[in-house]
Design a protein around this motif. Sequence first.
Motif, PDB file in Angstrom:
ATOM      1  N   ASP A   1      12.602  32.351  22.315  1.00 29.22           N
ATOM      2  CA  ASP A   1      13.754  32.123  21.879  1.00 29.22           C
ATOM      3  C   ASP A   1      14.736  32.876  21.325  1.00 29.22           C
ATOM      4  OD1 ASP A   1      16.662  31.081  22.409  1.00 29.22           O
ATOM      5  OD2 ASP A   1      15.985  28.962  20.999  1.00 29.22           O
ATOM      6  N   GLY A   2      14.741  33.709  21.807  1.00 30.10           N
ATOM      7  CA  GLY A   2      15.993  35.265  21.765  1.00 30.10           C
ATOM      8  C   GLY A   2      17.225  34.885  21.639  1.00 30.10           C
ATOM      9  N   SER A   3      17.716  33.872  20.887  1.00 33.87           N
ATOM     10  CA  SER A   3      19.059  33.051  20.934  1.00 33.87           C
ATOM     11  C   SER A   3      19.557  33.258  19.575  1.00 33.87           C
ATOM     12  CB  SER A   3      19.205  31.821  21.587  1.00 33.87           C
ATOM     13  OG  SER A   3      18.718  30.525  20.579  1.00 33.87           O
ATOM     14  N   SER A   4      18.950  33.315  18.471  1.00 31.07           N
ATOM     15  CA  SER A   4      18.698  33.384  17.420  1.00 31.07           C
ATOM     16  C   SER A   4      18.371  34.785  16.313  1.00 31.07           C
ATOM     17  CB  SER A   4      18.641  32.282  16.861  1.00 31.07           C
ATOM     18  OG  SER A   4      17.427  32.030  16.484  1.00 31.07           O
ATOM     19  N   SER A   5      18.748  35.182  15.599  1.00 36.22           N
ATOM     20  CA  SER A   5      18.172  36.612  15.016  1.00 36.22           C
ATOM     21  C   SER A   5      16.932  35.837  14.385  1.00 36.22           C
ATOM     22  CB  SER A   5      19.167  36.543  13.560  1.00 36.22           C
ATOM     23  OG  SER A   5      20.326  37.221  14.534  1.00 36.22           O
ATOM     24  N   GLU A   6      17.087  34.848  14.036  1.00 37.99           N
ATOM     25  CA  GLU A   6      15.364  33.870  13.202  1.00 37.99           C
ATOM     26  C   GLU A   6      14.433  34.553  14.604  1.00 37.99           C
ATOM     27  OE1 GLU A   6      18.348  32.980  10.618  1.00 37.99           O
ATOM     28  OE2 GLU A   6      18.572  33.055  12.681  1.00 37.99           O
ATOM     29  N   SER A   7      14.952  34.002  15.814  1.00 35.63           N
ATOM     30  CA  SER A   7      13.694  33.330  16.698  1.00 35.63           C
ATOM     31  C   SER A   7      13.462  34.831  17.250  1.00 35.63           C
ATOM     32  CB  SER A   7      14.226  32.411  17.731  1.00 35.63           C
ATOM     33  OG  SER A   7      15.538  33.126  18.278  1.00 35.63           O
ATOM     34  N   LYS A   8      14.669  35.246  17.242  1.00 35.67           N
ATOM     35  CA  LYS A   8      14.168  36.903  17.880  1.00 35.67           C
ATOM     36  C   LYS A   8      13.398  37.504  17.448  1.00 35.67           C
ATOM     37  CE  LYS A   8      16.065  40.235  21.270  1.00 35.67           C
ATOM     38  NZ  LYS A   8      17.317  41.125  21.458  1.00 35.67           N
ATOM     39  N   THR A   9      13.603  37.556  15.409  1.00 35.52           N
ATOM     40  CA  THR A   9      12.546  38.687  14.918  1.00 35.52           C
ATOM     41  C   THR A   9      11.145  38.583  15.420  1.00 35.52           C
ATOM     42  OG1 THR A   9      14.146  38.609  13.186  1.00 35.52           O
ATOM     43  CG2 THR A   9      11.631  38.796  12.255  1.00 35.52           C
ATOM     44  N   MET A  10      10.759  36.796  15.806  1.00 33.65           N
ATOM     45  CA  MET A  10       9.618  36.458  15.609  1.00 33.65           C
ATOM     46  C   MET A  10       9.228  36.403  17.199  1.00 33.65           C
ATOM     47  SD  MET A  10      10.068  32.815  14.267  1.00 33.65           S
ATOM     48  CE  MET A  10       8.368  31.669  14.903  1.00 33.65           C
ATOM     49  N   ALA A  11      10.290  36.878  18.088  1.00 36.97           N
ATOM     50  CA  ALA A  11       9.589  37.448  19.330  1.00 36.97           C
ATOM     51  C   ALA A  11       9.637  38.656  19.344  1.00 36.97           C
ATOM     52  CB  ALA A  11      10.261  37.228  20.168  1.00 36.97           C
TER      53      ALA A  11
END
Length: 443
Positions: free
Chosen positions: A257-267
């Motif tokens: 999920d690229g909608s937050s900094s945290e989730s995009k970091t994981m991506a």
Amino acid sequence: MIRISKQPVTAGDSITRFAMDVTVHEEYDVIVFGGGSAGCTAAVQAARAGRRTALVEKNGVLGGTTVVASVNFPGLFHAWGKQIIAGIGWEAIERTVELGGAELPDFTVVPAKHWQHQILVNRFIYSTVLDRLCLDAGVHLRLHEMPSLIEETEDGVYVAVTGKSGLKWLKALKLVDATGDADVTGMMGYARKKGDVLQPGTLINDLTGFELADIDPKLLDQIYEKALRSGQLGASRFGLYNELKAGRISMHVQGIDGSSSESKTMAEVQARRTLLDTVTLLRQVPGCERLVVHYFANECGIRETWRIEGETEVDEQSYTSGYVWPDAISYSFYPIDLHHHSDLRIEQKKIAPGIVPTIPYGALIPKGSDHLLVAGRCAAGDRMANSAFRVQASCMATGQAAGMAAAIAADRNISVRDVPLSELREQLMVFRAIVPGATHSGK
């Protein structure tokens, strides 16, 4: 020094008040957020319309997904042998071609595959063309900045942006959210939505150092199948041998999920780890001992996150039928292209011959908004329609429309919902945009 006060908000038995003294560093008529396909065209259009315009971009380079995610094959500008998207976005393509950064296919011939009319652009040349278009138009480039706080007041919209020197307050009359993820829309409290599941992201890469003639496809398949069964690697979309022939691994990253900094970091971390694991495995195969990742994109390309709740929503039926919306401001041409969230399937529905979908102005307006417009893939649409109009050329078209509408609204000090449609369409055509239902000389 200006004092920003927000009306009291009651939450249960408590009351929250917001008040802050701020120093405004710059004032603009229009601020555009996001320097990709939609944002650059929006900013250039607003500035060319005579409005003092800023473009806020988190990266140090313009171009968005085309450049930083290396999805450097924008399209589609033509349908059924005829150009349907032009204007400022097409001007960027023309200038890139003039500088040797792209070659155009024969658009008069309808291709067997839609992607054959995408245009491969040199990322460096294309990004510098966008620099020049913005600067020549008078756009104030604010790279390496992101919005942190936004407050609407009676005398304008105050925006706090965070950059290398800390927090700065800007003031504008109108805003354009071209972040792709409707970030500004969410910060301002307007309704957004996203699916329970999301399409995968992709990390573009280029591989070198291998000798294709020395690779035994059967041995490669055996090693790959073993890794697949053990869970060491995920499924390959085209087969590893075919991907090596193409010089890159199809890095579809599921469950992100690229909608937050945290989730995009994981991506981003997951994508790079998967690519490294794949390269490490391939080096066991004769012919791949010296395999290296010659290039990988700075970011994963994100297909889907938030979409706004708009004054109008484009659904699959209206898109695929070519329905001409009463407030249509641009065309879009790409098949339904929904990448499955858990495997390599793509749900693709072609557009019937002669049909060209349209995008309404209402899809660019967050429901109830007076000062904010959106452009690009976060425009209002259901998942199926959004999977089609999220591509770069369509984003350029909606970006130009949003930029012009914001300029008109700022000039007249009116709500974005009250922009006269006839004037918006006329002004778009002045700047070479193609508007559904209008008469265009030479088109």
